[in-house]
Design an enzyme around this catalytic site. Structure first.
Site, PDB file in Angstrom:
ATOM      1  N   CYS A  86       0.842  -1.204   0.000  1.00 59.94           N
ATOM      2  CA  CYS A  86       0.000   0.000   0.000  1.00 59.94           C
ATOM      3  C   CYS A  86       0.881   1.260   0.000  1.00 59.94           C
ATOM      4  O   CYS A  86       1.557   1.524  -0.980  1.00 59.94           O
ATOM      5  CB  CYS A  86      -0.969  -0.054   1.170  1.00 59.94           C
ATOM      6  SG  CYS A  86      -2.403   1.018   0.978  1.00 59.94           S
ATOM      7  N   HIS A 203      -3.604  -5.776   0.983  1.00 69.66           N
ATOM      8  CA  HIS A 203      -3.000  -6.039   2.291  1.00 69.66           C
ATOM      9  C   HIS A 203      -3.046  -7.525   2.635  1.00 69.66           C
ATOM     10  O   HIS A 203      -3.970  -7.964   3.326  1.00 69.66           O
ATOM     11  CB  HIS A 203      -3.735  -5.247   3.372  1.00 69.66           C
ATOM     12  CG  HIS A 203      -3.516  -3.783   3.303  1.00 69.66           C
ATOM     13  ND1 HIS A 203      -2.435  -3.158   3.892  1.00 69.66           N
ATOM     14  CD2 HIS A 203      -4.231  -2.809   2.704  1.00 69.66           C
ATOM     15  CE1 HIS A 203      -2.497  -1.849   3.660  1.00 69.66           C
ATOM     16  NE2 HIS A 203      -3.574  -1.609   2.939  1.00 69.66           N
ATOM     17  N   GLU A 205      -1.395  -9.010   4.787  1.00 75.87           N
ATOM     18  CA  GLU A 205      -1.239  -9.172   6.237  1.00 75.87           C
ATOM     19  C   GLU A 205      -2.566  -9.152   6.977  1.00 75.87           C
ATOM     20  O   GLU A 205      -2.635  -9.518   8.145  1.00 75.87           O
ATOM     21  CB  GLU A 205      -0.306  -8.083   6.791  1.00 75.87           C
ATOM     22  CG  GLU A 205      -0.898  -6.665   6.875  1.00 75.87           C
ATOM     23  CD  GLU A 205      -0.798  -5.875   5.577  1.00 75.87           C
ATOM     24  OE1 GLU A 205      -0.571  -6.497   4.522  1.00 75.87           O
ATOM     25  OE2 GLU A 205      -0.955  -4.635   5.638  1.00 75.87           O
TER      26      GLU A 205
END
Lengths: 229, 80
Positions: A86, A203, A205
């Site tokens: 990002c 993302h 994660e």
């Protein structure tokens, strides 16, 4: 795996990434403040998401000239894996480790939802745990994720098999309706020339355990841990 | 001396913000607008009196930071 996470003023996804790395690799990463001038020896450098310097001037533009960046560029050129997610992707383009630029989303809105990604290459430490053409679900949360590069650059990225992820539908088909931000050629993530730098807007994660709705993002961190083992 | 720097998007680069402004002008009933492109303007105060040196300095700062030359053009004037 020895991982280092770089923090800038306005970074806000560093703990999410740290948790994902710890789950996948079994070791907690080290945080490094942007004002430092050197990084410890490591296998992975992460530039996490957020809004470094409040997105002043252009997204990632000020962070790209932080004191720590010279050593990040040096280590990237020495072959250390560098992951930018990002805002981290935006910073990597501004510093020139990746080509192109992330522009304001084509429809002007901040987009925050799960998207489908097609894994375009497994030839990198970031994507080795996936299958080629595998469709994974990963969230996006950004206002400036509209990938732009000139046609020559886009052709070169494709010729070198450096597009890592594309936005797609649930079956892996590329269509405008599945592209959340207007990115050229539906590009969600790209690799650097030596394949050890990855920038991506989604993302991974944030989708690493069933409690959060899925585990499709975990493979990226498991691949990195395997490569460093 | 002072540098007046204007950074604009290159021709052909999509400008969603300019488009939104264009639409807002239309909503306001402003007529005669063909299109709007958004850019940035900087004023940089410079010490020294050598205009050639100032031009080199400002050109370098534009390339390094003020503009992203992948998508943007820049131009500047040095004024007293």
């Amino acid at each position: 795996m020895k991982a280092v996470i770089v923090q800038f003023p306005g970074t806000n996804r560093e703990r999410d990434i740290a948790h994902a790395i710890e789950v996948a690799a079994g070791a907690a990463p080290q945080f490094v403040w942007h004002a430092e001038t050197s990084l410890p020896a490591c296998d992975l450098i992460v530039l996490p998401g957020g809004f470094s310097y409040g997105d002043y001037l252009r997204v990632g533009a000020i962070a790209a000239h932080a004191p720590i960046m010279a050593d990040i560029v040096k280590k990237a050129n020495d072959g250390v894996a560098v992951l930018g997610v990002c805002n981290g992707f935006q910073i990597l383009t501004e510093i020139g480790l990746l080509p192109g630029v992330l522009m304001r989303n084509a429809d002007m809105t901040f987009v925050c939802r799960d998207v489908h990604l097609r894994v375009e290459t497994t030839d990198s430490v970031f994507t080795r745990a996936y299958r080629r053409r595998q469709v994974i679900t990963v969230p996006v949360a950004h206002h400036d994720g509209n990938y732009f590069a000139d046609e020559t650059t886009l052709d070169a990225l494709e010729a070198d098999n450096r597009v890592a992820f594309r936005y797609c539908d649930t079956n892996g088909a590329i269509d405008p309706a599945s592209n959340p931000n207007g990115s050229q050629r539906a590009i969600a993530g790209i690799l650097g020339e030596n394949r050890n730098v990855l920038g991506m807007m989604p993302h991974p994660e944030n989708l690493i355990e069933m409690a959060l709705g899925g585990t499709d993002g975990l493979g990226l961190f498991e691949g990195l841990a395997q490569a460093a083992a | 001396m002072k540098a007046q720097v204007v950074v604009t998007l290159k021709t052909g680069v999509l400008d969603p913000q300019g488009k939104a402004i264009e639409n807002a002008l239309d909503t306001l009933g402003v007529s005669g607008v063909e299109s709007v492109r958004q850019g940035r303007y900087f004023e940089v105060e410079l010490d020294g009196t050598d205009r050639a040196v100032a031009e080199r300095t400002v050109d370098a700062m534009c390339k390094q930071l003020l503009a992203n030359t992948v998508i943007e053009n820049y131009r500047f004037d040095i004024v007293d």
